[in-house]
Design a protein around this motif. Structure first.
Motif, PDB file in Angstrom:
ATOM      1  N   ARG A 133      26.865 117.864 123.460  1.00 30.66           N
ATOM      2  CA  ARG A 133      27.396 118.442 124.701  1.00 30.66           C
ATOM      3  C   ARG A 133      28.859 118.094 124.928  1.00 30.66           C
ATOM      4  O   ARG A 133      29.426 118.474 125.938  1.00 30.66           O
ATOM      5  CB  ARG A 133      26.554 117.958 125.890  1.00 30.66           C
ATOM      6  CG  ARG A 133      25.096 118.380 125.807  1.00 30.66           C
ATOM      7  CD  ARG A 133      24.281 117.773 126.927  1.00 30.66           C
ATOM      8  NE  ARG A 133      24.768 118.180 128.238  1.00 30.66           N
ATOM      9  CZ  ARG A 133      24.276 117.697 129.385  1.00 30.66           C
ATOM     10  NH1 ARG A 133      23.309 116.804 129.373  1.00 30.66           N
ATOM     11  NH2 ARG A 133      24.762 118.116 130.537  1.00 30.66           N
ATOM     12  N   PHE A 134      29.448 117.376 123.985  1.00 28.70           N
ATOM     13  CA  PHE A 134      30.846 116.964 124.135  1.00 28.70           C
ATOM     14  C   PHE A 134      31.489 117.008 122.766  1.00 28.70           C
ATOM     15  O   PHE A 134      31.517 116.024 122.037  1.00 28.70           O
ATOM     16  CB  PHE A 134      30.917 115.554 124.742  1.00 28.70           C
ATOM     17  CG  PHE A 134      32.314 115.105 125.083  1.00 28.70           C
ATOM     18  CD1 PHE A 134      33.012 115.676 126.145  1.00 28.70           C
ATOM     19  CD2 PHE A 134      32.944 114.112 124.348  1.00 28.70           C
ATOM     20  CE1 PHE A 134      34.302 115.266 126.456  1.00 28.70           C
ATOM     21  CE2 PHE A 134      34.228 113.702 124.654  1.00 28.70           C
ATOM     22  CZ  PHE A 134      34.903 114.275 125.709  1.00 28.70           C
ATOM     23  N   PRO A 164      44.032 113.063 130.348  1.00 26.01           N
ATOM     24  CA  PRO A 164      44.033 113.966 129.190  1.00 26.01           C
ATOM     25  C   PRO A 164      43.423 113.317 127.960  1.00 26.01           C
ATOM     26  O   PRO A 164      43.515 112.108 127.757  1.00 26.01           O
ATOM     27  CB  PRO A 164      45.524 114.282 128.987  1.00 26.01           C
ATOM     28  CG  PRO A 164      46.243 113.145 129.622  1.00 26.01           C
ATOM     29  CD  PRO A 164      45.399 112.678 130.754  1.00 26.01           C
ATOM     30  N   ILE A 165      42.819 114.168 127.129  1.00 26.66           N
ATOM     31  CA  ILE A 165      42.139 113.715 125.921  1.00 26.66           C
ATOM     32  C   ILE A 165      43.058 113.888 124.715  1.00 26.66           C
ATOM     33  O   ILE A 165      43.727 114.906 124.565  1.00 26.66           O
ATOM     34  CB  ILE A 165      40.860 114.529 125.681  1.00 26.66           C
ATOM     35  CG1 ILE A 165      39.982 114.576 126.932  1.00 26.66           C
ATOM     36  CG2 ILE A 165      40.063 113.947 124.510  1.00 26.66           C
ATOM     37  CD1 ILE A 165      38.801 115.531 126.796  1.00 26.66           C
ATOM     38  N   SER A 166      43.067 112.882 123.848  1.00 29.46           N
ATOM     39  CA  SER A 166      43.635 112.987 122.512  1.00 29.46           C
ATOM     40  C   SER A 166      42.485 112.861 121.516  1.00 29.46           C
ATOM     41  O   SER A 166      41.372 112.494 121.900  1.00 29.46           O
ATOM     42  CB  SER A 166      44.670 111.888 122.275  1.00 29.46           C
ATOM     43  OG  SER A 166      45.715 111.963 123.236  1.00 29.46           O
ATOM     44  N   VAL A 167      42.755 113.148 120.253  1.00 29.19           N
ATOM     45  CA  VAL A 167      41.667 113.109 119.284  1.00 29.19           C
ATOM     46  C   VAL A 167      42.176 112.674 117.916  1.00 29.19           C
ATOM     47  O   VAL A 167      43.294 113.021 117.516  1.00 29.19           O
ATOM     48  CB  VAL A 167      40.955 114.483 119.183  1.00 29.19           C
ATOM     49  CG1 VAL A 167      41.897 115.545 118.640  1.00 29.19           C
ATOM     50  CG2 VAL A 167      39.699 114.408 118.331  1.00 29.19           C
ATOM     51  N   THR A 224      34.934 122.908 121.120  1.00 28.08           N
ATOM     52  CA  THR A 224      33.929 123.658 121.887  1.00 28.08           C
ATOM     53  C   THR A 224      33.992 123.275 123.358  1.00 28.08           C
ATOM     54  O   THR A 224      34.245 124.100 124.223  1.00 28.08           O
ATOM     55  CB  THR A 224      32.514 123.390 121.333  1.00 28.08           C
ATOM     56  OG1 THR A 224      32.477 123.739 119.953  1.00 28.08           O
ATOM     57  CG2 THR A 224      31.478 124.202 122.089  1.00 28.08           C
ATOM     58  N   THR A 225      33.765 121.988 123.633  1.00 33.68           N
ATOM     59  CA  THR A 225      33.812 121.493 125.011  1.00 33.68           C
ATOM     60  C   THR A 225      35.246 121.238 125.467  1.00 33.68           C
ATOM     61  O   THR A 225      35.584 121.436 126.631  1.00 33.68           O
ATOM     62  CB  THR A 225      33.008 120.186 125.128  1.00 33.68           C
ATOM     63  OG1 THR A 225      31.734 120.358 124.519  1.00 33.68           O
ATOM     64  CG2 THR A 225      32.828 119.787 126.584  1.00 33.68           C
ATOM     65  N   VAL A 270      37.224 119.277 131.837  1.00 29.63           N
ATOM     66  CA  VAL A 270      35.867 119.246 131.308  1.00 29.63           C
ATOM     67  C   VAL A 270      34.906 118.982 132.463  1.00 29.63           C
ATOM     68  O   VAL A 270      35.110 118.027 133.232  1.00 29.63           O
ATOM     69  CB  VAL A 270      35.727 118.151 130.233  1.00 29.63           C
ATOM     70  CG1 VAL A 270      34.297 118.069 129.725  1.00 29.63           C
ATOM     71  CG2 VAL A 270      36.696 118.421 129.088  1.00 29.63           C
ATOM     72  N   PRO A 271      33.860 119.792 132.647  1.00 26.01           N
ATOM     73  CA  PRO A 271      32.949 119.593 133.774  1.00 26.01           C
ATOM     74  C   PRO A 271      32.242 118.237 133.703  1.00 26.01           C
ATOM     75  O   PRO A 271      31.964 117.716 132.620  1.00 26.01           O
ATOM     76  CB  PRO A 271      31.941 120.737 133.627  1.00 26.01           C
ATOM     77  CG  PRO A 271      32.617 121.751 132.766  1.00 26.01           C
ATOM     78  CD  PRO A 271      33.510 120.978 131.841  1.00 26.01           C
ATOM     79  N   GLY A 272      31.937 117.693 134.874  1.00 20.66           N
ATOM     80  CA  GLY A 272      31.151 116.469 134.951  1.00 20.66           C
ATOM     81  C   GLY A 272      31.991 115.215 134.934  1.00 20.66           C
ATOM     82  O   GLY A 272      33.213 115.239 134.767  1.00 20.66           O
ATOM     83  N   VAL A 273      31.323 114.098 135.139  1.00 18.90           N
ATOM     84  CA  VAL A 273      31.945 112.781 135.125  1.00 18.90           C
ATOM     85  C   VAL A 273      31.265 111.951 134.044  1.00 18.90           C
ATOM     86  O   VAL A 273      30.039 111.838 134.013  1.00 18.90           O
ATOM     87  CB  VAL A 273      31.800 112.083 136.494  1.00 18.90           C
ATOM     88  CG1 VAL A 273      32.391 110.681 136.447  1.00 18.90           C
ATOM     89  CG2 VAL A 273      32.481 112.908 137.590  1.00 18.90           C
TER      90      VAL A 273
END
Length: 364
Positions: free
Chosen positions: A292-293, A317-320, A297-298, A196-199
């Motif tokens: 934006r997150f 890594p992201i979980s949801v 989508t993102t 994902v772009p950005g910090v």
């Protein structure tokens, strides 16, 4: 169009039966782990006949896409005039149900090798091992061709659950198992995690309260023991001299590689052992969805997001988790790391790690 969780119900042959939406429901999705979902219905709903049939299956949809499919494992309820809750477990669970045999093409009485050893890029190792055992099992699953992604790894299988030996290599390379469906047919593939772009920082409003950890190395040089016994056993030492210089410390470790083939490249085992012993840092936090997150989508589960909090900046890594209720509507909670409210989560991870070790030892 309903933007929440939607559930497509199939029978055990993969034939569509019915669908549900607008019910109290949850879903949890994490990379290379078994996704789960629940939904709750009044016990007089006509759909319960399909939901409670033996082998009933469910596709879990969210924001216009099927996120996973699996079996309806449990359907506890209460009554009279009560509720029934369906518990869905994703089909990646089969990687824990199915074993890797030493000689997949032979019968159980003709297992003439101690181990089936796969080596190469982590994607290739995963797909080759799974494909061999799918053929043995005779299930309507197939494996997509390997693109050779990932770093060099070795997996030695002796009646181990496929997940135990194959998923760690994918995790290290941020490759994520992806299953797709055509009726009863399942195609096994992997996808590369996106970044994902950005910090993300606290100032961005996306991370909430957080925990972080930082620890020094537990091994800076490793002795690998190859095949053989006693004085005839092969030993090779590997050192991370840059790490020793950086920390001003020498820590010796040992890696048992006696199950490798004669003449095998022991540097692969050494690199794995040194990687496990490197300094560690990590962040655990829940994240907030914004315009934006947004999930789907993102980002999707397994994608990498860089978060900077305290002294740590790290991509993880992201979980949801997704919940839907009549009162709260749809709430999406992204998270990274292992967010622990108490010691139960840490204990569960330790037990899982111990169980893998016991399974490994019991098959030698």
């Amino acid at each position: 169009m309903h933007d929440g969780l939607r559930f497509a119900i199939y029978d055990k042959t993969g034939s569509f039966r019915c669908q549900l939406e607008g019910v109290d429901a949850t879903a949890d999705l994490a990379p290379n782990a078994v996704p789960t979902a629940t939904f709750t219905l009044d016990d007089d709903r006509k759909e319960l006949a399909d939901i409670t049939a033996n082998g009933a299956r469910c596709g879990v949809w969210f924001r216009g896409k099927e996120r996973f499919r699996g079996i309806i494992q449990e359907t506890p309820g209460d009554g009279p005039y009560g509720k029934v809750t369906a518990h869905v477990r994703g089909d990646i669970r089969k990687l824990w149900h199915w074993q890797g045999r030493p000689v997949p093409s032979a019968g159980l009485g003709d297992q003439t090798s101690d181990y089936r050893v796969h080596s190469g890029p982590s994607e290739t190792v995963f797909k080759d091992a799974v494909a061999e055992n799918l053929l043995r099992l005779g299930v309507p699953w197939s494996v997509a061709p390997s693109l050779g992604r990932g770093t060099a790894t070795v997996a030695s299988l002796r009646f181990h659950p496929l997940a135990d030996k194959l998923l760690p290599g994918l995790d290290a390379d941020h490759l994520i198992v992806a299953l797709s469906y055509d009726g009863p047919n399942v195609l096994v593939d992997v996808r590369q995690a996106k970044t994902v772009p950005g910090v993300l920082t606290i100032a961005s409003g996306i991370p909430e309260g957080y925990k972080y950890e930082r620890s020094g190395p537990t091994a800076t040089r490793v002795v690998v023991g190859g095949r053989g016994e006693g004085v005839d056993r092969e030993f090779v030492e590997f050192r991370d001299e840059a790490l020793e210089a950086d920390w001003g410390d020498i820590i010796e470790g040992f890696k048992d590689a006696r199950n490798t083939e004669e003449g095998a490249d022991l540097t692969i085992d050494a690199r794995e052992a040194l990687a496990e012993g490197r300094p560690k840092s990590g962040i655990s936090t829940t994240l907030n969805e914004t315009d934006r997150f947004q999930y789907g989508t993102t980002y999707t589960e397994g994608d990498l997001v860089t978060v900077r909090v305290g002294p740590i900046q790290r991509a993880q890594p992201i979980s949801v988790s997704i919940t839907e209720t009549a009162g709260e509507g749809v709430v999406v909670t992204p998270r990274i790391g292992n967010v622990e409210d108490d010691t139960t989560d840490a204990l569960a991870r330790d037990i899982a790690r111990l169980a893998r070790g016991i399974r490994d030892t019991g098959r030698r």
